[in-house]
Design a protein around this motif. Structure first.
Motif, PDB file in Angstrom:
ATOM      1  N   ASP A 157       0.836  -1.204   0.000  1.00 34.00           N
ATOM      2  CA  ASP A 157       0.000   0.000   0.000  1.00 34.00           C
ATOM      3  C   ASP A 157       0.869   1.251   0.000  1.00 34.00           C
ATOM      4  N   ILE A 158       1.968   1.164   0.744  1.00 34.14           N
ATOM      5  CA  ILE A 158       2.890   2.301   0.833  1.00 34.14           C
ATOM      6  C   ILE A 158       4.323   1.802   0.641  1.00 34.14           C
ATOM      7  N   ILE A 159       5.116   2.616  -0.043  1.00 32.79           N
ATOM      8  CA  ILE A 159       6.536   2.305  -0.242  1.00 32.79           C
ATOM      9  C   ILE A 159       7.314   3.590   0.013  1.00 32.79           C
ATOM     10  N   PHE A 160       8.317   3.503   0.872  1.00 36.05           N
ATOM     11  CA  PHE A 160       9.092   4.701   1.183  1.00 36.05           C
ATOM     12  C   PHE A 160      10.456   4.331   1.753  1.00 36.05           C
ATOM     13  N   LEU A 161      11.348   5.305   1.739  1.00 37.82           N
ATOM     14  CA  LEU A 161      12.654   5.188   2.382  1.00 37.82           C
ATOM     15  C   LEU A 161      12.574   5.992   3.666  1.00 37.82           C
ATOM     16  N   GLY A 162      12.936   5.366   4.789  1.00 42.60           N
ATOM     17  CA  GLY A 162      12.755   6.057   6.059  1.00 42.60           C
ATOM     18  C   GLY A 162      13.856   5.790   7.062  1.00 42.60           C
ATOM     19  N   HIS A 163      13.901   6.662   8.081  1.00 48.41           N
ATOM     20  CA  HIS A 163      14.909   6.596   9.142  1.00 48.41           C
ATOM     21  C   HIS A 163      14.220   6.269  10.466  1.00 48.41           C
ATOM     22  N   VAL A 164      14.587   5.141  11.054  1.00 51.35           N
ATOM     23  CA  VAL A 164      13.999   4.711  12.329  1.00 51.35           C
ATOM     24  C   VAL A 164      14.632   5.504  13.467  1.00 51.35           C
ATOM     25  N   PHE A 165      13.785   6.165  14.270  1.00 51.39           N
ATOM     26  CA  PHE A 165      14.328   6.976  15.362  1.00 51.39           C
ATOM     27  C   PHE A 165      13.859   6.518  16.742  1.00 51.39           C
ATOM     28  N   GLU A 166      12.941   5.566  16.776  1.00 48.38           N
ATOM     29  CA  GLU A 166      12.459   5.083  18.075  1.00 48.38           C
ATOM     30  C   GLU A 166      11.932   3.662  17.917  1.00 48.38           C
ATOM     31  N   VAL A 167      12.336   2.779  18.827  1.00 50.96           N
ATOM     32  CA  VAL A 167      11.902   1.381  18.769  1.00 50.96           C
ATOM     33  C   VAL A 167      11.365   0.961  20.133  1.00 50.96           C
ATOM     34  N   GLY A 168      10.122   0.470  20.140  1.00 56.74           N
ATOM     35  CA  GLY A 168       9.513  -0.016  21.372  1.00 56.74           C
ATOM     36  C   GLY A 168       9.321  -1.521  21.328  1.00 56.74           C
ATOM     37  N   ASP A 169       8.463  -2.023  22.213  1.00 59.06           N
ATOM     38  CA  ASP A 169       8.226  -3.465  22.275  1.00 59.06           C
ATOM     39  C   ASP A 169       7.321  -3.953  21.146  1.00 59.06           C
ATOM     40  N   SER A 170       6.334  -3.147  20.785  1.00 59.40           N
ATOM     41  CA  SER A 170       5.362  -3.589  19.782  1.00 59.40           C
ATOM     42  C   SER A 170       5.281  -2.667  18.568  1.00 59.40           C
ATOM     43  N   THR A 171       5.944  -1.526  18.637  1.00 58.21           N
ATOM     44  CA  THR A 171       5.928  -0.587  17.509  1.00 58.21           C
ATOM     45  C   THR A 171       7.281   0.105  17.377  1.00 58.21           C
ATOM     46  N   TYR A 172       7.476   0.729  16.239  1.00 61.06           N
ATOM     47  CA  TYR A 172       8.653   1.577  16.045  1.00 61.06           C
ATOM     48  C   TYR A 172       8.235   2.810  15.252  1.00 61.06           C
ATOM     49  N   ARG A 173       8.985   3.877  15.430  1.00 61.06           N
ATOM     50  CA  ARG A 173       8.677   5.145  14.772  1.00 61.06           C
ATOM     51  C   ARG A 173       9.721   5.416  13.698  1.00 61.06           C
ATOM     52  N   ILE A 174       9.249   5.916  12.568  1.00 64.28           N
ATOM     53  CA  ILE A 174      10.148   6.113  11.436  1.00 64.28           C
ATOM     54  C   ILE A 174       9.790   7.401  10.692  1.00 64.28           C
ATOM     55  N   ASN A 175      10.812   8.177  10.365  1.00 63.60           N
ATOM     56  CA  ASN A 175      10.627   9.401   9.579  1.00 63.60           C
ATOM     57  C   ASN A 175      10.785   9.077   8.094  1.00 63.60           C
ATOM     58  N   VAL A 176       9.817   9.477   7.303  1.00 66.78           N
ATOM     59  CA  VAL A 176       9.868   9.226   5.861  1.00 66.78           C
ATOM     60  C   VAL A 176      10.839  10.202   5.206  1.00 66.78           C
ATOM     61  N   MET A 177      11.796   9.660   4.476  1.00 69.84           N
ATOM     62  CA  MET A 177      12.764  10.476   3.745  1.00 69.84           C
ATOM     63  C   MET A 177      12.318  10.692   2.299  1.00 69.84           C
ATOM     64  N   GLU A 178      11.771   9.639   1.693  1.00 72.08           N
ATOM     65  CA  GLU A 178      11.281   9.725   0.313  1.00 72.08           C
ATOM     66  C   GLU A 178      10.059   8.819   0.167  1.00 72.08           C
ATOM     67  N   TRP A 179       9.010   9.345  -0.456  1.00 76.98           N
ATOM     68  CA  TRP A 179       7.824   8.547  -0.770  1.00 76.98           C
ATOM     69  C   TRP A 179       7.943   8.006  -2.192  1.00 76.98           C
ATOM     70  N   TYR A 180       7.548   6.738  -2.383  1.00 76.58           N
ATOM     71  CA  TYR A 180       7.547   6.136  -3.717  1.00 76.58           C
ATOM     72  C   TYR A 180       6.157   5.655  -4.137  1.00 76.58           C
ATOM     73  N   LYS A 181       5.316   5.344  -3.148  1.00 77.33           N
ATOM     74  CA  LYS A 181       3.949   4.913  -3.448  1.00 77.33           C
ATOM     75  C   LYS A 181       3.072   5.197  -2.239  1.00 77.33           C
ATOM     76  N   GLY A 182       1.854   5.703  -2.511  1.00 79.44           N
ATOM     77  CA  GLY A 182       0.944   6.010  -1.422  1.00 79.44           C
ATOM     78  C   GLY A 182       1.494   7.124  -0.547  1.00 79.44           C
ATOM     79  N   LYS A 183       0.713   7.519   0.442  1.00 82.44           N
ATOM     80  CA  LYS A 183       1.196   8.539   1.367  1.00 82.44           C
ATOM     81  C   LYS A 183       0.234   8.693   2.529  1.00 82.44           C
ATOM     82  N   PHE A 184       0.795   8.867   3.732  1.00 78.95           N
ATOM     83  CA  PHE A 184       0.016   9.197   4.909  1.00 78.95           C
ATOM     84  C   PHE A 184      -0.051  10.719   5.017  1.00 78.95           C
ATOM     85  N   LEU A 185      -0.908  11.200   5.890  1.00 75.02           N
ATOM     86  CA  LEU A 185      -0.992  12.642   6.104  1.00 75.02           C
ATOM     87  C   LEU A 185       0.277  13.168   6.759  1.00 75.02           C
ATOM     88  N   GLU A 186       0.915  12.318   7.568  1.00 78.99           N
ATOM     89  CA  GLU A 186       2.139  12.708   8.262  1.00 78.99           C
ATOM     90  C   GLU A 186       3.335  11.975   7.660  1.00 78.99           C
TER      91      GLU A 186
END
Length: 209
Positions: free
Chosen positions: A34-63
């Motif tokens: 659904d979505i394809i992007f290049l991103g930088h992981v800046f936070e990792v938890g037990d069940s989720t991780y947070r990632i900043n999108v550097m480049e979008w290639y397909k689809g897009k979220f609002l953030e």
């Protein structure tokens, strides 16, 4: 090499079956995500991780800061790592990019559907440190080349889509301009005819008087 063997182990274990990760084409990977992007992981938890999108290639979220899900089918990313994500959107503005999705990191660029995805080396290689090191470097170099190729291909594909969108908009504007030109020509001739009719009518009335 341990990371590489871990991936291979997961593929052969009950956690991820061979059928789940059967080889598919790059096009199938692209279409499935659904979505394809290049991103930088800046936070990792037990069940989720947070990632900043550097480049979008397909689809897009609002953030451009997204939340990825961590399950037993996901290779947990490291903080600071850069990932090429082929994700499926999930409820709650999250995404899932499991081992079979084709997602991979720059530090461990071994996608399960890659052309360069390696086989387990022969047992005698593990007995020779120099051969093991050389095999590891060869595998890593091939995987990195494919990683960069995939990113370049996705960039080219995105640029082509943008170009096609611009052409489509330009074609639409051309049609609008052509229609407007036709309308103006019609209006011009309508005015000319109206003037002729008015003048003729006036002349006829004057003659009758």
């Amino acid at each position: 090499m341990r990371k590489l063997l871990l991936v291979l182990l997961l593929l052969k274990s009950g956690i991820i079956s061979a059928d789940d990760c059967k080889k598919i084409s790059k096009e199938d990977i692209y279409n499935y995500a659904d979505i394809i992007f290049l991103g930088h992981v800046f936070e990792v938890g037990d069940s989720t991780y947070r990632i900043n999108v550097m480049e979008w290639y397909k689809g897009k979220f609002l953030e451009d800061t997204l939340t990825g899900m961590i399950t037993q089918r996901v290779m947990t990313p490291k903080t600071g790592s850069i990932w090429l994500i082929f994700g499926k959107t999930q409820p709650g503005d999250k995404f899932l990019a499991d081992v079979c999705s084709g997602s991979k990191s720059l530090s461990s660029p071994h996608g399960t559907h890659d052309i360069t995805f390696p086989e387990v080396p022969p047992p005698d290689v593990f007995k020779n440190p120099s051969q093991l090191f050389l095999a590891k470097q060869i595998v890593l170099d091939k995987a990195l080349n494919e990683f960069y190729f995939d990113v370049a291909s996705l960039r080219a594909r995105k640029a082509q889509q943008v170009n096609e969108s611009i052409k489509e908009k330009y074609s639409h504007l051309e049609k609008k301009y052509s229609q407007l030109s036709d309308d103006l020509n019609f209006l011009k001739w309508a005015v000319i005819v109206l003037i002729i009719v008015t003048v003729t009518s006036t002349v006829v009335r004057l003659i009758k008087k």
